[in-house]
Design an enzyme around this catalytic site. Structure first.
Site, PDB file in Angstrom:
ATOM      1  CG  ASP A  62       5.502  -1.047   2.309  1.00 33.11           C
ATOM      2  OD1 ASP A  62       6.712  -0.824   2.112  1.00 33.11           O
ATOM      3  OD2 ASP A  62       4.618  -0.179   2.249  1.00 33.11           O
TER       4      ASP A  62
ATOM      5  CG  HIS B 262       2.482  -4.784  -0.183  1.00 32.89           C
ATOM      6  ND1 HIS B 262       2.015  -3.987  -1.215  1.00 32.89           N
ATOM      7  CD2 HIS B 262       2.203  -4.124   0.982  1.00 32.89           C
ATOM      8  CE1 HIS B 262       1.458  -2.895  -0.703  1.00 32.89           C
ATOM      9  NE2 HIS B 262       1.555  -2.951   0.624  1.00 32.89           N
TER      10      HIS B 262
END
Length: 716
Positions: free
Chosen positions: A89, A242
């Site tokens: 992400d 992430h």
């Protein structure tokens, strides 16, 4: 202003540039708004959601991480056995995304990247690399906005902008979506479920996670590896990681250990779409219109970022220049005052002779019936022993010359001529004047009794060719008069002290100036080539090798414009004429001696502070408005307050130097909201007129005679 040109009527000044300026300001505000939105300055962040709006269905919270809600039916799925869908992400990030891609390629793994649209526009090459290396993309909103905390329309905008960014960068569309701040299905509340349903209605497949590594908190590579492993041996999983949003070195290190470890256990790493085996979830080509709009969005965001950065830098530079300007002005003022004190001491001690030479005062006048009597009387009411006054009536239609003749005062000569313009009237006065020291004064200006004597004292120095006096605003009772009074005291007179010390005086004002006759002979008299004949003449005097100085206690009281329309016309003429004079005397930039000082110091100063900065001022105002309304109002207010405080300090210092009361200071903050904008719009109009080659006509100002009344009121 006491005369006007008799030139033929000229075409009206250009108007289209105002439309262009307005459109430019609107476009600038729109781009700044886009930049603020893209970088979390406007309407983004993690606003409070409020109380949960019910609960998510148990079949969702207890189901798989991939949720489909289209067609009124809710279905959730997970990854097949021994299948890991790594998801990343918040990217792309120019540092960590390439390292993660390198690690995945090294281990032959594929993953799904849920990208932030604004970052896609900043790094489109990374998004293209993601697809080129066999990975896939998903939507993670345009600004990493918590969609549960905003209106549905803004949530839709976030998704569409991100799709547009992906289409512009890669030419594809994606059906995958992950809400920011989401985690596993069990953590989904009523608000989050509302977001998932809205995304499903828009055709998206929502991808949450089986395993949330919380790598954003930097728990260490060991903890990330442990959190990424499947809960049950052999089970598949969607793993949340992430690739942006901070230091992701632990994520990279954990990934380099996780991939070989799970591969040895028989797991394989693939994208979400491949793991589901659903062709409907794979990326598909974007329509040409979507690719075009995406490219336009990326270009707009790039331009907006450049403009915002440039304006931030310019604002800092402008503030630094303003502080430096004030520092130089203060230093030069102190030097100038020491020179004045030494000159006065020399006069008192007799080491420097007092200049008592006879003076010819030239008064060009056009329709000055309201002021001319007060002007002539003030000139005769002087401590100087020998003067003559030459009033040149430039074709007046209001009986100006008759008024002067009716006074019947000795030593006053009235010369009548057809209307030919102020320069011609001054040159006529030169021909009739008998003395070698010449004082020029406008027909709307009154002198104090000591003004002439004080004005000509610098001529004791044979290198001085011209002298500027101190022009004061007589009609300062209204708000517009106060603003002009402050401008004269702060800008004009502080600047003239500085120009005197730097030996680069660009203007001896038409209201009060003294010249040697031989100087005017050297430069060929007063030229009519520009509308600012006083600036043109002064620059010519400097280029002829003469020094031009300023005498602060030689005061003249003039009538300033009483309406905004009159003020606009006067300053428009001044600014346009100054541009003409600077262009005419541009050769001074490469000359030596006094001419070089004028060019590199005086004209350089005018270009910077009276041309460049005012031209950029509208953009700065738009930037300030953007900051006040859309960004950080406190920070913007602090900066604006600092500038006001600086100007108040400057104004108080200038008023004290001129021995003026501090009462008008209350009008200074208001000056920034109307008067300042009018002045820079004058510069815009003048530059547009000059660039388009239009000719500006001389406009006469309506006179009321308030300057003489103001001087009379100040006398005991």
């Amino acid at each position: 202003m006491t005369a006007r040109h008799a030139a033929p009527r000229t075409p009206p000044t250009p108007r289209a540039h105002w439309v262009l300026l307005l459109l430019g300001m609107v476009a600038l505000l729109a781009l700044l708004t886009l930049d603020g939105y893209a970088h979390h300055a406007i309407g983004t962040g993690t606003a409070a959601r409020g109380a949960p709006a019910g609960a998510a269905p148990t079949e969702v919270t207890g189901g798989g991480p991939v949720i489909r809600t289209d067609g009124g039916v809710t279905r959730s799925r997970g990854m097949p056995a021994r299948t890991i869908a790594l998801t990343f992400d918040d990217g792309p990030d120019p540092v960590w995304t390439p390292l993660i891609l390198d690690t995945l390629r090294r281990h032959g793994a594929h993953a799904t990247f849920f990208v932030v649209g604004s970052r896609v526009n900043e790094h489109p090459e990374l998004v293209r690399r993601i697809l080129a290396e066999g990975h896939e993309l998903g939507v993670h909103t345009y600004t990493h906005l918590d969609l549960a905390a905003v209106p549905p329309a803004q949530a839709d905008l976030e998704l569409s902008l991100t799709q547009s960014a992906i289409a512009g960068a890669t030419g594809t569309r994606t059906a995958l979506f992950r809400p920011p701040y989401s985690s596993e299905p069990g953590a989904l509340d009523g608000n989050g479920w509302r977001v998932v349903r809205a995304a499903g209605a828009a055709g998206y497949l929502t991808v949450l996670a089986d395993r949330d590594t919380r790598d954003w908190s930097r728990p260490g590579a060991d903890a990330i590896v442990a959190a990424a492993g499947p809960r049950q041996p052999g089970a598949g999983a969607v793993v949340l990681l992430h690739d942006a949003g901070g230091d992701r070195s632990q994520t990279v290190a954990a990934l380099d250990r996780l991939l070989p470890a799970l591969t040895q256990q028989g797991y394989h790493f693939t994208t979400v779409s491949a793991g589901l085996g659903d062709p409907a979830t794979t990326a598909r080509p974007a329509p040409a219109a979507a690719r075009f709009s995406g490219g336009a969005l990326r270009a707009a965001q790039s331009v907006a970022g450049l403009l915002a950065g440039a304006l931030s830098v310019f604002l800092v530079v402008a503030m630094v220049l303003s502080v430096l300007r004030l520092a130089v002005q203060v230093w030069c003022t102190r030097v100038h005052r020491r020179r004045i004190r030494r000159a006065k001491d020399a006069l008192r001690s007799g080491s420097r002779p007092v200049v008592w030479a006879p003076v010819s005062v030239i008064v060009p006048a056009y329709n000055e019936s309201a002021n001319i009597a007060a002007t002539v009387r003030s000139l005769l009411d002087t401590t100087h022993p020998t003067i003559e006054i030459v009033v040149v009536d430039d074709g007046s239609s209001d009986g100006t010359a008759d008024i002067v003749e009716a006074l019947g005062l000795p030593g006053v000569v009235v010369v009548r001529q057809d209307n030919a313009g102020k320069p011609a009237a001054l040159n006529t006065g030169l021909r009739y004047a008998r003395h070698d020291i010449l004082v020029m004064v406008d027909g709307d200006t009154v002198f104090e009794p000591t003004t002439i004597t004080r004005l000509i004292q610098p001529f004791a120095d044979p290198e001085v060719g011209a002298v500027s006096g101190n022009t004061k605003v007589g009609n300062r009772r209204g708000i517009l008069g106060r603003w002009q009074h402050l401008e004269y005291v702060i800008g004009f007179n502080l600047d003239r002290r500085m120009f005197d010390v730097a030996e680069c005086m660009p203007t001896v004002p038409g209201a009060i100036g003294a010249f040697r006759r031989e100087v005017l002979t050297d430069v060929g008299g007063v030229s009519d080539a520009t509308l600012a004949e006083d600036t043109d003449l002064t620059m010519a005097v400097c280029r002829a090798g003469w020094r031009v100085v300023y005498v602060e206690d030689a005061r003249a009281w003039t009538e300033a414009p009483a309406t905004l329309r009159q003020l606009w016309r006067q300053r428009y003429r001044w600014c346009y004429g100054t541009l003409q004079a600077m262009w005419k005397h541009r050769g001074a930039l490469v000359e030596r001696g006094q001419a070089g000082k004028l060019g590199r110091r005086g004209i350089g100063y005018l270009v910077l502070f009276q041309l460049v900065l005012p031209l950029l001022a509208p953009a700065v105002d738009v930037y300030s408005l953007y900051g006040l309304v859309f960004a950080d109002p406190l920070q913007t207010a602090v900066v604006f307050g600092g500038l006001i405080a600086l100007q108040l300090g400057t104004a108080a210092y200038a008023l004290r130097l001129d021995r003026e009361p501090l009462g008008p200071l209350w009008a200074l903050p208001l000056q920034q909201l109307v008067y300042r904008q009018l002045m820079y719009l004058v510069v815009v109009q003048s530059v547009a007129t000059a660039l388009l080659g239009s000719r500006l006509r001389w406009h006469r100002m309506h006179r009321t005679g308030e300057a003489g009344a103001a001087l009379s009121a100040r006398r005991p």
